[in-house]
Design an enzyme around this catalytic site. Structure first.
Site, PDB file in Angstrom:
ATOM      1  N   GLU A 177       0.869  -1.172   0.000  1.00  0.00           N
ATOM      2  CA  GLU A 177       0.000   0.000   0.000  1.00  0.00           C
ATOM      3  C   GLU A 177       0.904   1.218   0.000  1.00  0.00           C
ATOM      4  O   GLU A 177       1.778   1.352   0.851  1.00  0.00           O
ATOM      5  CB  GLU A 177      -0.877   0.000   1.249  1.00  0.00           C
ATOM      6  CG  GLU A 177      -1.609  -1.303   1.495  1.00  0.00           C
ATOM      7  CD  GLU A 177      -2.964  -1.368   0.803  1.00  0.00           C
ATOM      8  OE1 GLU A 177      -3.441  -0.299   0.361  1.00  0.00           O
ATOM      9  OE2 GLU A 177      -3.532  -2.468   0.690  1.00  0.00           O
ATOM     10  N   GLU A 198     -15.621 -59.160  -5.311  1.00  0.00           N
ATOM     11  CA  GLU A 198     -14.585 -60.093  -4.875  1.00  0.00           C
ATOM     12  C   GLU A 198     -13.670 -60.312  -6.071  1.00  0.00           C
ATOM     13  O   GLU A 198     -14.091 -60.814  -7.104  1.00  0.00           O
ATOM     14  CB  GLU A 198     -15.224 -61.405  -4.412  1.00  0.00           C
ATOM     15  CG  GLU A 198     -16.219 -61.249  -3.279  1.00  0.00           C
ATOM     16  CD  GLU A 198     -15.557 -61.078  -1.920  1.00  0.00           C
ATOM     17  OE1 GLU A 198     -14.362 -61.442  -1.801  1.00  0.00           O
ATOM     18  OE2 GLU A 198     -16.213 -60.579  -0.988  1.00  0.00           O
TER      19      GLU A 198
HETATM   20 ZN   LIG Z   1     -13.270 -58.838   2.414  1.00  0.00          ZN
END
Ligand SMILES: [Zn+2]
Length: 1438
Positions: free
Chosen positions: A303, A728
């Protein structure tokens, strides 16, 4: 004019070098000082570039809103070396006038540009600077604002004209902010001003090192940060890691500025003329923080003058003040260290990170040429470099002195991760011109060599850090929390503009390694990450995916478990659970109940839930191992928590009942997508270890396979509205690293296709008629209850199969909307459907939901105590048949007024449930609760008038007390009247707190007395601060009640109430109170949160009522489902002392005193009810309770025990000659006390039974030889069985002792009494024999008189029996069979004869316990149908 200037400069070059003199003499640009207009700046820069072609280059960074070019000039001296001579030359920028009316800096930047250009020849200081530094000048960021500002105005013009740009936007609040909330950021990115966008591009695209940004209105140098997480308005420092550097930079400017350094200008006070930005005043979206947080550049905000736009005549003075500061600041670009990062073949490495120990939070990144600069204050540092695909360098020690303003040179050479690679690795990566197709072939789909290996936590962490550092614009690495052992749960976000939710872009997640030893998912996700990032830009499919999908991968949810898992573990359990030994996939809240596995939430699960709920995830998969199948919800059945005989788990997939969701077809489709994309999953072949598991098409419903309670996928669907599958990945949980390439080949396509599914279905935006986005609107498909909610921007997703669908959208206070949508059955399989909701008419709502009671929803307000009383009295007057008002007619009603409602007030209430509805247990929430109570009463009265079936039914089955609390209303109402937006009035001593407090308080005591005397079945009360329901935990029936109440909460999205200390305190108080009420008064209290504010504005009452009416109705509807029956003996006489108990529950329900009738509220489901009466055989009855129906079991007839205690029946022992024998022994409890009246029987031979006498002795004759099973049942004890081999005929088997465990809530005999009995046994044995003989004699003379007459004698209360049990005569008049015969079996032999073989029957709860051959246990010889299956083989767990 320029000619003159040049001449002057030339003159200067040959003249003296006294600096001050030169400045004063030569700076002719100071003559006739004036502010240059924008086009004049352009002309000046063009001129400079023309005059100093070797030094200056001009360019623009973009245009303003009003199409003014934003001019920039670069100054840098040419070097002697031709090529790369300017390597490692730092870039600095001077920027000004971002606020159009702060103008001094604008001219200072221009003066400095001119000064440096014109003084290069001859001024060694300038030469030195320009020879080593590249300086960019941007005199104005905001030419439009400047054009509007007016010279001489020290403050901004009215309405800040000129401060902002042409759209009057403050550009210094328009930058991306490091702390920004996602939706804010996104909104702003869309509406970012062209000036800001140009600046952002400019800052990011050039490797600036240092910058100053000039403002006006004060005289001070400010440094980052400008804001903090706390967002205080001011006066709190928010420091960067580089605070020391920033302070030095700021001081460099301030100390060289004659007035700034004093720090006391413009009525401000700044020590040393510098300040931390946030300490001065909070500012978000500022340019200075943006520079530091988003680029390598360190920027100060300077400033320059108190007056923002001073008259031009002051400019020469300002130049004198700032010139030295500026020159000194520019030199600061050379502090610290700099260097090059290259690979082994000297190719520069771009985007490498340079880490300085202690300042790791702020690494700097190398430029395209491999250069870096790191500003540092003097000190000794340890520095290392890291880049993706390379091994991190060793740390190097470096001493920084900053002497001679010269950065210390520190280069790094990195070696690729692939050490066996020939060194061309980087070339491959850098030279993108080589066709990617070739590389894809070379590296099997990847563009760079890829190692297939397992990553432990440290390796994974550095892998992720490096890859995210290499793709900073496509990734964001963040941690969602920590594991038990403090490991971060790292998530990498992959998206074209990571960091925030973008309206219309769906959120997707993969979660892997939840079971620590199931590792395939984790490694495949790491590979997938690399695969996708590398191919972004080279592969249309991947590019499209990353551009249009926000993907989040959580690689390891259980890093602690991973650390102890072992490579090569195919089916084991080591590392499966977290560090507390808890299986995380059993630890989520379950829609059907709570058990020991999910009672306490683990930190990993808590982190996952918070994360999941923080983003609008649409689709997810949870990657496991140990099998090869895609599994979809639900994972368990509603009876998994309450029916003990159903809980046996079966590894055969055909043995169980599937439990599909409402989205079953969609889930099957999603699972099928994955299974079919995998080369073998869809074949459904079993794993070696589970040969009986065949999955049709490679997919299965979780519950059908085997039950998982507390699983993550169900939680995602039920609570987080996210569709999740459990995949899975393969039979082996932790395969060898060498097998990973095959797993990758098999799953890559499936993983990608599954992500793509997130786009298939219906999506769009929900708006109001005036275009406002509607968040939290409920979106449903085809009449299903499962709903999604629209997000902050009104965007929603509803995955759907191709075909026609009905889409229903419900917004709070909007009319419901239903549209038909057709999802195409070819690409893109998606349909965008934007909907506009119309504001609804409360009357419509009232007629649809509230019997047209307009009063409940229009002009709602808080009623005073007299008004409430008047209303209730009036209701009684008009509806005397069903309502009765209790007011000042007894002591209680002087403190509490209540309205009692039931059908036919005055008729006997024995067969009715008693419900209590209390406005609130918090005096501050009571005003709102009272209005809800009043609305509810009106609802029921009106419903009854209209003979609404559910209301009539309700009042027929129950007596409801409504209790609008009045105690402290005047105080609370006074607070509200002072300030109607008070929201949460605070009162020191709430009723709830007084109840918990032991001190006497008349009102509270009256209330508790009321509860004690009235024996309510259920209580409902209202709270605030959330939309949660609290209730006593641990009882599965109550839990089901709660779920039943909340079932329709999905009509409205849950309340998001800001947390506060009183809200937290009230929540805890409610919890304690709920427990107390349940324990002390046997009263289940349900507290429903109905509003965020305890006392919202009175106009809000209508909305509160509308949002909660369904849950309240659900509560009242609980009485409509249950079971009832009568208990009688064989003769049809009521057994008034009988009682009923739910198997595996504590609570005992007595039958009514007259008709011996029982009635239980029960949620639908399958239950075992045990009906017991003293001297009668208990019965277990299986009851299948249907929703909305009270199942009448009719009359249950209990049979008296046919044999008298102590009696011995001799069967025809001679008939079979020597083939029978007799058994004798004792039945004792755990403390060796004899157990009387225990029934000893031979399983399968009902006639062979007897009872123990008072000494616990029994005797059974005529037992056939061979293997027999002896069973003992006794009141209040756990039954026991034992298998025996009886070999020798005729020889009595004696001393077969059973040891029974005492059933929980039963009093045991005091030890002294046992000793007494033992003494009697030893001393008076003979006497007993005599008595027995007498007894025999007596018995014969009684003839055939039935013995159940005993039970019709006046009986004492249960408690008395408990106390006087031992005093009861041996004739057993007062025997009390209050305790059920438990069906779980355990025996502990006291001692055994050698000839006896025993088999322990254990029904251990441990899943992993050994199991024997399947056998059918007929649980009750009276022929009940309860059958238990013991199943062989392995328990399968995912
Ligand atoms: Zn598992």
């Amino acid at each position: 004019m320029w000619g003159i200037c040049l001449v002057l400069i030339l003159a200067c070059a040959t003249g003296e070098y006294s600096e001050v003199q030169v400045v004063q003499e030569m700076d002719n640009f100071l003559e006739n000082p004036h502010y240059l207009k924008n086009h004049e700046i352009g002309e000046l820069f063009t001129q400079l570039a023309k005059d100093y072609p070797d030094l200056a280059q001009t360019y623009t960074i973009g245009k303003s809103l009003e199409d003014r070019p934003i001019y920039a000039l670069a100054l840098s001296a040419p070097t002697g070396e031709s090529k790369n001579g300017d390597l490692l030359r730092p870039m600095v920028k001077l920027v000004a006038n971002i606020r159009g009316d702060e103008t001094v800096g604008r001219q200072m930047v221009l003066y400095m540009a001119e000064y440096l250009a014109t003084h290069y020849d001859g001024d060694t200081e300038v030469q030195d600077l320009l020879n080593r530094t590249e300086i960019h000048f941007l005199p104005t960021c905001n030419p439009d604002g400047f054009a509007k500002a007016q010279e001489g105005n020290c403050e901004s013009l009215p309405n800040y004209v000129g401060r902002g740009n042409a759209a009057n936007i403050d550009l210094n609040r328009d930058f991306p902010d490091r702390l920004e909330q996602s939706h804010v950021h996104q909104l702003r990115a869309q509406s970012r001003q062209p000036e800001t966008a140009a600046l952002v591009n400019w800052i990011i695209s050039k490797p600036f090192v240092l910058s100053a940004n000039f403002h006006g209105g004060a005289v001070v140098t400010s440094y980052p940060y400008d804001n903090s997480l706390a967002h205080n308005e001011c006066c709190e420092e928010s420091l960067t890691p580089d605070d020391r550097v920033f302070k030095q930079l700021a001081h460099t400017y301030s100390d060289n500025h004659p007035i700034m350094s004093r720090g006391n200008n413009c009525n401000d006070s700044f020590a040393g003329g510098i300040t931390n930005g946030a300490n001065w005043y909070e500012l978000s979206g500022g340019m200075q923080d943006f520079n530091y947080a988003f680029s390598n550049c360190f920027e100060l905000t300077i400033e320059l003058s108190c007056c923002k736009y001073p008259v031009a005549s002051t400019l020469p003075q300002e130049w004198q003040r700032n010139k030295r500061s500026l020159l000194q600041l520019l030199r600061q670009a050379h502090i610290g260290i700099k260097g090059l990062v290259k690979d082994a073949s000297d190719f520069p490495i771009a985007d490498a990170n340079i880490y300085v120990t202690g300042l790791e939070e702020k690494p700097v990144r190398t430029s395209k040429r491999g250069e870096y600069w790191r500003l540092l204050t003097p000190g000794i540092y340890s520095v290392h470099a890291a880049a993706f695909g390379y091994q991190a360098s060793a740390p190097q020690k470096v001493e920084v002195t900053n002497d001679n303003q010269e950065a210390v040179r520190l280069d790094f050479k990195l070696t690729p991760v692939e050490t066996n690679f020939d060194g061309n690795f980087r070339k491959v990566k850098v030279e993108r011109s080589e066709p990617p197709e070739k590389r894809k072939e070379q590296f099997d789909g990847f563009l760079t060599p890829t190692k297939f290996e397992h990553h432990n936590f440290t390796a994974m962490e550095s892998y992720l850090r490096e890859i995210s550092a290499s793709y900073p614009s496509l990734t964001r690495l963040y941690s969602i929390g920590k594991s038990v052992q403090g490991r971060d749960l790292w998530v990498l976000e992959i998206f074209a503009t990571p960091g925030t939710h973008v309206p219309g872009v769906p959120e997707f997640k993969y979660v892997a390694n939840m079971h620590g030893n199931e590792v395939v998912g984790k490694e495949l996700l790491l590979l997938l990450t690399k695969y996708m990032l590398e191919r972004y830009g080279n592969d249309d499919r991947i590019t499209k995916l990353i551009n249009g999908t926000r993907m989040h991968f959580l690689y390891s949810m259980n890093p602690d478990g991973y650390e102890i898992s072992v490579e090569g573990d195919r089916t084991g359990g080591v590392g499966r659970a977290n560090a507390h030994g808890i299986d995380l996939n059993r630890n989520f809240p379950d829609q059907y109940g709570t058990d020991r596995y999910n009672k306490v939430t683990e930190p990993e699960v808590a982190a996952l839930m918070n994360w999941t709920l923080s983003l609008p995830f649409v689709l997810s998969a949870n990657l496991h191992g140990g099998s090869l199948v895609a599994n979809y919800p639900y994972d368990d059945n509603e009876n998994d928590f309450n029916e003990p005989h159903m809980r046996q788990r079966n590894s055969s997939i055909n043995g169980r009942k599937a439990n599909p969701t409402e989205d079953n077809a969609l889930f099957r489709h999603l699972a099928g997508i994955y299974a079919r994309a995998h080369p073998t999953m869809h074949l459904g072949q079993p794993c070696e270890l589970f040969r009986n598991e065949f999955f049709a098409d490679g997919i299965t419903n979780g519950a059908q396979w085997y039950s998982v309670t507390g699983g993550m996928q169900d939680w995602n669907y039920v609570r987080a509205r996210c569709l999740e599958l459990t995949i899975e990945m393969g039979c082996d949980k932790y395969p060898m690293a060498a097998e990973l390439p095959r797993y990758w080949q098999d799953h890559r396509e499936a993983l990608l296709q599954f992500i793509e599914q997130v786009h298939h279905g219906i999506h769009g935006f929900v708006h109001s008629t005036i275009g406002t986005p509607i968040a939290g609107a409920v979106v449903r498909l085809d009449g299903a209850n499962h709903s999604s909610y629209s997000q902050t921007f009104g965007d929603y997703w509803k995955l759907a199969l191709p075909g026609r669908h009905n889409l229903t959208v419900l917004g709070d206070n909007y009319a419901p909307l239903r549209v038909e949508v057709e999802v195409p059955d070819s690409e893109p399989f998606a349909m965008r459907m934007d909907v506009t909701l119309m504001p609804d008419d409360p009357q419509h709502w009232a007629s649809a939901n509230d019997f047209r009671i307009i009063e409940n929803v229009v002009n709602t307000r808080y009623h005073t105590n007299p008004e409430i009383r008047a209303r209730l009295a009036e209701l009684e007057n008009q509806n005397g048949q069903i309502a009765s008002f209790g007011y000042a007619d007894n002591e209680f009603s002087t403190y509490f007024n209540y309205l009692k409602m039931t059908s036919d007030i005055g008729e006997p209430e024995e067969h009715k449930y008693k419900l209590l509805v209390v406005s609130s247990l918090y005096d501050t929430a009571a005003p709102l609760g009272r209005e809800i109570v009043l609305n509810l009463v009106r609802h029921l009265v009106e419903g009854f008038k209209l003979q609404d079936a559910s209301v009539v039914d309700l009042l027929k089955h129950s007596v409801i007390y409504f209790l609008p609390q009045t105690n402290k209303f005047p105080d609370v109402f006074a607070m509200y009247n002072v300030n109607s937006s008070i929201c949460d009035p605070v009162l020191g001593d709430e009723l709830a707190e007084r109840i918990l407090n032991p001190e006497t308080d008349l009102a509270k005591d009256m209330f508790l007395q009321f509860l004690r005397s009235e024996h309510f079945d259920l209580m409902l009360t209202f709270g605030a601060g959330s939309s949660e329901l609290s209730y006593p935990r641990g009882d599965s029936v109550l839990e089901k009640f709660a779920h039943g109440m909340q079932r329709t909460e999905f009509n409205y999205s849950p309340l998001q109430c800001p947390a506060s200390a009183t809200r937290q305190a009230h929540r805890e108080t409610t919890e304690r109170l709920t427990n107390l009420m349940y324990r002390m008064y046997d009263l289940p209290v349900f507290t429903l949160g109905i509003s965020c504010c305890r006392m919202p504005h009175h106009k809000q009452i209508a909305s509160v009522w509308r949002k909660n009416i369904d849950k309240i109705k659900n509560f009242l509807a609980l009485v409509r489902t249950g079971v009832s029956g009568l208990v009688q003996n064989d003769k049809g006489q009521p057994l008034r002392e009988s009682f009923v108990r739910l198997l595996e529950h504590q609570r005992i329900i007595n039958v009514t005193k007259n008709a011996a009738r029982f009635q239980l509220m029960l949620p639908h489901g399958l239950y075992g009810l045990e009906v017991t009466a003293p001297n009668y055989e208990s019965q277990v009855i299986r009851a299948n309770i249907e929703e909305g129906k009270i199942t009448d079991l009719g009359t249950i007839r209990l049979h008296p025990f046919t044999l008298i205690r102590g009696e011995v029946v001799e069967l025809a022992s001679k008939a079979n000659g020597g083939s029978t024998t007799s058994i004798a022994g004792m039945v004792l409890d755990e403390s060796n006390h004899p157990v009387r009246n225990a029934k000893v029987s031979v399983v399968g031979q009902t006639q062979l039974r007897n009872f123990t006498n008072s000494l616990g002795q029994y005797h059974i004759s005529a037992v056939p030889l061979g293997t027999v099973v002896l069973k003992v049942e006794a009141p209040r004890h756990v039954e026991a069985t034992r298998q025996m081999h009886l070999i020798q005929g005729g020889l009595a088997t004696e001393n077969v002792v059973f040891h029974l465990k005492i059933n929980e809530h039963v009093f045991g005999l005091p030890r002294l009494l046992f000793i007494l009995f033992a003494s009697i046994l030893i001393i008076v044995g003979v006497v007993v024999c005599v008595l027995c003989a007498q007894f025999w004699f007596y018995r014969r003379h009684r003839g055939n008189k039935p013995y159940y007459n005993f039970s019709l004698l006046t009986q004492k209360g249960k408690e008395q029996f408990d106390l006087e049990d031992d005093e009861a005569g041996d004739d057993g008049e007062t025997e009390l069979f209050r305790s059920p015969i438990k069906r779980g079996m355990t025996i502990q032999p006291y001692f055994d004869e050698e000839q006896l073989e025993r088999i322990l029957h254990t029904d251990d709860e441990d899943d992993d316990g050994p199991h024997m051959e399947p056998e059918l246990d007929v649980a009750d010889d009276s022929g009940d149908e309860i059958v238990m299956l013991h199943n062989p083989g392995n328990k399968r767990r995912h």
